[in-house]
Design a protein around this motif. Structure first.
Motif, PDB file in Angstrom:
ATOM      1  N   SER A   1       2.423  -1.928   4.477  1.00 55.65           N
ATOM      2  CA  SER A   1       2.301  -0.704   3.704  1.00 55.65           C
ATOM      3  C   SER A   1       0.991  -0.632   2.937  1.00 55.65           C
ATOM      4  O   SER A   1       0.700   0.355   2.312  1.00 55.65           O
ATOM      5  CB  SER A   1       3.461  -0.608   2.719  1.00 55.65           C
ATOM      6  OG  SER A   1       3.258  -1.546   1.689  1.00 55.65           O
ATOM      7  N   ASP A   2       0.222  -1.703   2.977  1.00 55.11           N
ATOM      8  CA  ASP A   2      -0.993  -1.701   2.165  1.00 55.11           C
ATOM      9  C   ASP A   2      -2.192  -1.093   2.871  1.00 55.11           C
ATOM     10  O   ASP A   2      -3.235  -0.910   2.281  1.00 55.11           O
ATOM     11  CB  ASP A   2      -1.314  -3.121   1.691  1.00 55.11           C
ATOM     12  CG  ASP A   2      -0.362  -3.503   0.563  1.00 55.11           C
ATOM     13  OD1 ASP A   2       0.120  -2.581  -0.110  1.00 55.11           O
ATOM     14  OD2 ASP A   2      -0.084  -4.706   0.407  1.00 55.11           O
TER      15      ASP A   2
ATOM     16  N   ILE B   1      12.108   0.235  -2.631  1.00 58.28           N
ATOM     17  CA  ILE B   1      10.953  -0.619  -2.891  1.00 58.28           C
ATOM     18  C   ILE B   1      10.640  -1.401  -1.616  1.00 58.28           C
ATOM     19  O   ILE B   1      11.542  -1.848  -0.910  1.00 58.28           O
ATOM     20  CB  ILE B   1      11.242  -1.602  -4.053  1.00 58.28           C
ATOM     21  CG1 ILE B   1      11.593  -0.810  -5.323  1.00 58.28           C
ATOM     22  CG2 ILE B   1      10.037  -2.509  -4.322  1.00 58.28           C
ATOM     23  CD1 ILE B   1      10.528   0.131  -5.828  1.00 58.28           C
TER      24      ILE B   1
ATOM     25  N   GLU C   1       9.656  -4.285  -0.692  1.00 54.89           N
ATOM     26  CA  GLU C   1      10.222  -5.598  -0.401  1.00 54.89           C
ATOM     27  C   GLU C   1      11.684  -5.497   0.039  1.00 54.89           C
ATOM     28  O   GLU C   1      12.205  -6.373   0.699  1.00 54.89           O
ATOM     29  CB  GLU C   1      10.123  -6.521  -1.631  1.00 54.89           C
ATOM     30  CG  GLU C   1       8.731  -7.072  -1.891  1.00 54.89           C
ATOM     31  CD  GLU C   1       7.777  -6.018  -2.428  1.00 54.89           C
ATOM     32  OE1 GLU C   1       8.248  -4.964  -2.889  1.00 54.89           O
ATOM     33  OE2 GLU C   1       6.550  -6.252  -2.362  1.00 54.89           O
TER      34      GLU C   1
ATOM     35  N   GLN D   1       8.841   3.495  -3.326  1.00 54.88           N
ATOM     36  CA  GLN D   1       7.554   3.569  -2.641  1.00 54.88           C
ATOM     37  C   GLN D   1       7.593   4.505  -1.434  1.00 54.88           C
ATOM     38  O   GLN D   1       6.641   4.569  -0.670  1.00 54.88           O
ATOM     39  CB  GLN D   1       7.174   2.173  -2.122  1.00 54.88           C
ATOM     40  CG  GLN D   1       6.464   1.296  -3.134  1.00 54.88           C
ATOM     41  CD  GLN D   1       6.222  -0.064  -2.520  1.00 54.88           C
ATOM     42  OE1 GLN D   1       6.968  -1.008  -2.763  1.00 54.88           O
ATOM     43  NE2 GLN D   1       5.195  -0.169  -1.709  1.00 54.88           N
TER      44      GLN D   1
ATOM     45  N   VAL E   1       1.769   0.056  -3.011  1.00 47.90           N
ATOM     46  CA  VAL E   1       2.186  -0.091  -4.414  1.00 47.90           C
ATOM     47  C   VAL E   1       1.175   0.555  -5.354  1.00 47.90           C
ATOM     48  O   VAL E   1       1.537   1.321  -6.254  1.00 47.90           O
ATOM     49  CB  VAL E   1       2.326  -1.595  -4.768  1.00 47.90           C
ATOM     50  CG1 VAL E   1       2.723  -1.756  -6.220  1.00 47.90           C
ATOM     51  CG2 VAL E   1       3.332  -2.265  -3.852  1.00 47.90           C
ATOM     52  N   GLN E   2      -0.113   0.241  -5.143  1.00 43.52           N
ATOM     53  CA  GLN E   2      -1.144   0.763  -6.041  1.00 43.52           C
ATOM     54  C   GLN E   2      -1.196   2.295  -6.001  1.00 43.52           C
ATOM     55  O   GLN E   2      -1.417   2.949  -6.995  1.00 43.52           O
ATOM     56  CB  GLN E   2      -2.519   0.175  -5.667  1.00 43.52           C
ATOM     57  CG  GLN E   2      -3.614   0.474  -6.679  1.00 43.52           C
ATOM     58  CD  GLN E   2      -3.246   0.009  -8.103  1.00 43.52           C
ATOM     59  OE1 GLN E   2      -2.794  -1.110  -8.308  1.00 43.52           O
ATOM     60  NE2 GLN E   2      -3.393   0.904  -9.082  1.00 43.52           N
TER      61      GLN E   2
END
Ligand SMILES: [Zn+2]
Length: 289
Positions: A275-276, A250, A252, A200, A211-212
């Motif tokens: 991160s979103d 990643i 997480e 990511q 993520v998206q």
């Protein structure tokens, strides 16, 4: 994953553009030394002119003192001759006084003339030395100029070649618009305009992408489309790593990242960033090239 023709093209373009931009930087910095030498030459020429004027004035003063000394000499010898023809004590005393004054004046002027002549000689030597320095500096400037001219023309030719090479690589795969945008990004981002995304993380700015966003990026990539990092504006592409390595990238797993930190330090406080959501206030936010 299917090969993305555009991305491959951009990666090759980047290599050529990096070379081209580094040459362009050389073109900017090359004449700097020449300008320094030219400025030094101008200073030396001014110093020479000042010294030359001083030298000329000193020679003239010496000449004038020489004439005045000759006059004083004539006056004194004239008085001495007159002394022989005096008849009264009174005349003798008056002339003696004039003769004494004339002797003093003659000696003073002789000293002044000799000292001025010495100074004129010293300045003449200094002027000759300065002339030599100016000539040497002129030669240095000419040499530097020839060197810069030849290097510049060589670099100019090389840049033209690289331009042609870029157009060849670009072909019809990259639109003119994208090409010019990409050139701007590579130029502004110190030669790195296209970077991989590992897991990511954008390898250009080291920030964690949502993520998206990464899922969408991978889809676009398969459809021969390209996308930009929302943080550093570079073109990004997803690079498949082996699962073990990818784990480190990643979200997480990114426990050791400090918020806003540019590096993924392996030690340090356990601090994660959200991160979103894109933080618009983040340093180096998205620029539209
Ligand atoms: Zn980035």
């Amino acid at each position: 994953m299917a090969d993305n023709e555009k991305l491959e093209c951009l990666k090759r373009l980047q290599e050529v553009l990096q070379e081209k931009f580094s040459l362009e930087q050389q073109v900017e910095s090359l004449p700097a030394d020449l300008r320094k030498e030219e400025s030094l030459l101008r200073t030396m020429e001014r110093e020479y002119d000042d010294l030359s004027a001083l030298s000329e004035a000193t020679v003239n003063e010496a000449k004038s003192l020489s004439i005045r000394y000759e006059d004083a000499f004539q006056l004194r010898t004239g008085y001495e001759k007159q002394m022989e023809f005096l008849s009264t004590q009174r005349e003798y005393e008056a002339l003696s006084k004039q003769l004494e004054d004339a002797k003093v004046q003659e000696q003073t002027l002789l000293k002044q003339r000799n000292s001025k002549n010495k100074e004129a000689e010293r300045l003449k030597t200094e002027l000759a030395a300065k002339e030599g320095e100016v000539e040497a500096q002129k030669a240095k400037v000419e040499e530097e100029k020839a060197k810069v001219d030849s290097e510049l023309s060589g670099i100019g030719e090389k840049i033209a070649e690289l331009d042609a090479q870029c157009l060849e690589i670009k072909g019809s795969t990259i639109s003119d618009e994208l090409y010019s945008k990409f050139c701007n990004i590579v130029r502004k981002k110190s030669g790195v305009g296209i970077v991989p995304v590992h897991g990511q993380v954008c390898m250009g700015c080291d920030r964690v992408l949502p993520v998206q966003f990464v899922i969408d990026l991978r889809l676009k990539q398969e459809n021969n489309e390209i996308d930009y990092c929302p943080y550093c504006s570079r073109i990004i592409w997803y690079e498949q790593l082996d699962p073990e390595t990818e784990k480190n990238y990643i979200f997480e797993q990114l426990e050791s990242r400090g918020a806003g930190s540019e590096s993924r330090a392996s030690s340090g406080e356990e601090k994660v960033q959200d991160s979103d959501t894109y933080d618009e206030s983040m340093e180096g936010g998205f620029e539209d090239f």
